[in-house]
Design an enzyme around this catalytic site. Sequence first.
Site, PDB file in Angstrom:
ATOM      1  N   ASP A   1       0.788  -1.242   0.000  1.00 34.47           N
ATOM      2  CA  ASP A   1       0.000   0.000   0.000  1.00 34.47           C
ATOM      3  C   ASP A   1       0.816   1.285   0.000  1.00 34.47           C
ATOM      4  O   ASP A   1       0.355   2.307  -0.468  1.00 34.47           O
ATOM      5  CB  ASP A   1      -1.026   0.005   1.160  1.00 34.47           C
ATOM      6  CG  ASP A   1      -0.406   0.176   2.544  1.00 34.47           C
ATOM      7  OD1 ASP A   1       0.806  -0.071   2.710  1.00 34.47           O
ATOM      8  OD2 ASP A   1      -1.155   0.551   3.480  1.00 34.47           O
TER       9      ASP A   1
ATOM     10  N   GLU B   1       4.669 -10.621   4.409  1.00 35.80           N
ATOM     11  CA  GLU B   1       3.406 -11.090   3.844  1.00 35.80           C
ATOM     12  C   GLU B   1       3.533 -11.639   2.431  1.00 35.80           C
ATOM     13  O   GLU B   1       2.762 -11.268   1.540  1.00 35.80           O
ATOM     14  CB  GLU B   1       2.366  -9.968   3.885  1.00 35.80           C
ATOM     15  CG  GLU B   1       2.011  -9.551   5.303  1.00 35.80           C
ATOM     16  CD  GLU B   1       0.772  -8.657   5.386  1.00 35.80           C
ATOM     17  OE1 GLU B   1       0.358  -8.108   4.353  1.00 35.80           O
ATOM     18  OE2 GLU B   1       0.214  -8.536   6.496  1.00 35.80           O
TER      19      GLU B   1
ATOM     20  N   TYR C   1      -5.004  -8.362  11.958  1.00 35.00           N
ATOM     21  CA  TYR C   1      -5.901  -7.205  11.977  1.00 35.00           C
ATOM     22  C   TYR C   1      -7.289  -7.579  12.476  1.00 35.00           C
ATOM     23  O   TYR C   1      -8.281  -7.368  11.805  1.00 35.00           O
ATOM     24  CB  TYR C   1      -5.922  -6.553  10.584  1.00 35.00           C
ATOM     25  CG  TYR C   1      -4.634  -5.792  10.344  1.00 35.00           C
ATOM     26  CD1 TYR C   1      -4.470  -4.520  10.870  1.00 35.00           C
ATOM     27  CD2 TYR C   1      -3.572  -6.364   9.657  1.00 35.00           C
ATOM     28  CE1 TYR C   1      -3.279  -3.812  10.702  1.00 35.00           C
ATOM     29  CE2 TYR C   1      -2.374  -5.677   9.491  1.00 35.00           C
ATOM     30  CZ  TYR C   1      -2.238  -4.396  10.017  1.00 35.00           C
ATOM     31  OH  TYR C   1      -1.060  -3.699   9.867  1.00 35.00           O
TER      32      TYR C   1
ATOM     33  N   GLU D   1       2.464  -6.686  13.375  1.00 31.19           N
ATOM     34  CA  GLU D   1       1.491  -5.646  13.006  1.00 31.19           C
ATOM     35  C   GLU D   1       0.153  -5.935  13.642  1.00 31.19           C
ATOM     36  O   GLU D   1      -0.341  -7.064  13.581  1.00 31.19           O
ATOM     37  CB  GLU D   1       1.288  -5.582  11.484  1.00 31.19           C
ATOM     38  CG  GLU D   1       2.489  -5.104  10.713  1.00 31.19           C
ATOM     39  CD  GLU D   1       2.213  -4.949   9.200  1.00 31.19           C
ATOM     40  OE1 GLU D   1       1.037  -4.824   8.806  1.00 31.19           O
ATOM     41  OE2 GLU D   1       3.197  -4.965   8.448  1.00 31.19           O
TER      42      GLU D   1
HETATM   43  C1  BDP Z   1      -0.341  -5.159   6.096  1.00 35.81           C
HETATM   44  C2  BDP Z   1       0.939  -4.699   5.431  1.00 35.81           C
HETATM   45  C3  BDP Z   1       1.203  -3.204   5.619  1.00 35.81           C
HETATM   46  C4  BDP Z   1      -0.059  -2.417   5.396  1.00 35.81           C
HETATM   47  C5  BDP Z   1      -1.094  -2.883   6.420  1.00 35.81           C
HETATM   48  C6  BDP Z   1      -2.404  -2.105   6.286  1.00 35.81           C
HETATM   49  O1  BDP Z   1       2.047  -5.443   5.895  1.00 35.81           O
HETATM   50  O2  BDP Z   1       2.234  -2.794   4.758  1.00 35.81           O
HETATM   51  O3  BDP Z   1       0.135  -1.042   5.451  1.00 35.81           O
HETATM   52  O4  BDP Z   1      -1.373  -4.227   6.182  1.00 35.81           O
HETATM   53  O5  BDP Z   1      -3.239  -2.485   5.476  1.00 35.81           O
HETATM   54  O6  BDP Z   1      -0.910  -6.120   5.317  1.00 35.81           O
HETATM   55  O7  BDP Z   1      -2.567  -1.113   6.987  1.00 35.81           O
END
Ligand code: BDP
Length: 596
Positions: free
Chosen positions: A171, A418, A471, A507
């Site tokens: 992104d 990823e 997430y 993350e």
């Molecule tokens: C993850 C990626 C990261 C993105 C994040 C997002 O590793 O680079 O910015 O998601 O969507 O998949 O915020």
Amino acid sequence: MSSLYPIDSESREAKDLSGVWDFIIDPDDRGIDRGWHLSPLKGATAMPVPASYNDISTDPAVRDHVGDVWYQREFFVPASWGDSRLAVRFGSVTHHAEVWLNGRRVAEHRGGFLPFEADISDVAIIGASNRLTVRVNNILDWTTLPPGELTYKNDPANPSGKTRRQTYHFDFFNFAGIHRPVYLTRTPKYFIRDISVTTEINGRDGIVRYETDLHGNPDRITAVLHDAEGQVVAEATGPSGGLVVHGAKLWKPGNAYLYRLEVSASFTGGQPDVYRLPVGIRTVRIEGGKFLINDKPFYFRGFGKHEDADLRGRGLDHATNVRDFNLMKWIGANSFRTSHYPYSEEIMQMADREGIVVIDEAPAVGMNFFGGDQAGEKIFCEQRVNDKTLAHHLQVMRDLIERDRNHPSVVMWSVANEASTGEDAAVPYFTAVAEETRKCDPTRPISIVTFRPARSAKVEHLFDVIGVNRYKGWYENPGDLGSIQRDIEHDLRELHEVFGKPILVTEFGADTIAGFHQQPPAMFSEEYQSELISLTASVFDRLDFLIGEHVWNFADFATKQGPNRVLGNRKGVFTRQRQPKMAAHTLRLRWNNARK
Ligand code: BDP
């Protein structure tokens, strides 16, 4: 190529060529045919170096350009610089560069995040002005890191009937340009090409092992280690050796201590050369499921970051960088990951000095279609990520390790983020990457960052630490804070059961527009981000096998345009201007009262 950072010493000089350069877009990549490398650029505009060029101009054609751009400047070589080795050294040019001096081609480099240099000893005119021209290309394809795809769109307005479009499966915005300092360097003709240092601890003693790589026939080499006050603590002679420091002060997270190694070499038929290098004495290893720094369990608290700021894009900016380190300390972070590419050498030097621990990541991101149009198609195959990509990936790992191995702050290599690791063909690919990384540096653990559920992840077992991006409450069950704790606990426990390795959450987070408030919390509000982080992290406290938590992201950052991005990715705990959102205060409380 010398991976030593340019410095001044009694035998060396480094002249910073940062400033305002001439710049021009090459709309159809025909600059070479037109001889742009042979003469002053006509119709050039002003462009700062270092900086990305994208956000400097007001013209969308500059921001969104796909292909070549040209940079040029003149510099003077002092008359006293004769009889030396002269080089021009670029910290990084994104993504590909070709360099000419006075119309002669002196270097070419592929890859946007690592340094390279041009030996200009035979081309530079001493005591006169010299013209440096750089062609910079930003195209990503399946052989580059990160990979991307070039497509063509019908465009009647374009004389060729088509316009190029760059697509990529990550992104962050594909910033381009001369991103890091350019140095004109002078060293003696025979010189110290490289020094590598490893450290061990033996009781109260520290052992610093050094190895030199020299250009020329040395008469005598000495290595002298000074403490932070400048006192000599150990000395050795020879091209390689060990220095024992009695009662060594260790480099510790949050409490960095740096020695200075001074290597001097004298050469038959040449001038002596002297190089000084900061050295931190510390060890890193994994044992009993723990990540140990100096034999003490270390729990990673911090962020995935980006090199990203207003106007300058990915260009080196000392004010932003120093502010970032101050914010990391304020919030109680002890570490960050260089997501998703190697950061500037100047940032790594800051981390050494500030005692912030770094996971150093290769630019292997976007090896995935996620849920896009091509979902279901293979990434690791002949027409996409193939042997050529692998060869480049191995080269990047070698170059990255050569550049960063002497930094005490760097405790682990991350080979990719990823990737589509559920594919069979990903197995031989990452087996080769893991082997090469271990071969280049047997002293540090290696990791990969995965987004896959444990049972369909085919390569993660090859690594010492598994980084996971999760997430919950955002991409998974959006808006549902109530499901987060159960989902994340189940998921992380399964990963540990399947792999039996330390897990690091690399993350988790939520997009948040600073200033949006909503109670009960709703997505994009400051309350939602703060709650999501608290709920997720509350689970971490009961998982023994977890070795750390990195929030995504340290600060808001620029992305390509798209329907889920509101002027960029807003998952920052700080705004792009480096001011705290509400979640920053939540994290500060948590991390300053940390139990782990
Ligand atoms: C993850 C990626 C990261 C993105 C994040 C997002 O590793 O680079 O910015 O998601 O969507 O998949 O915020």
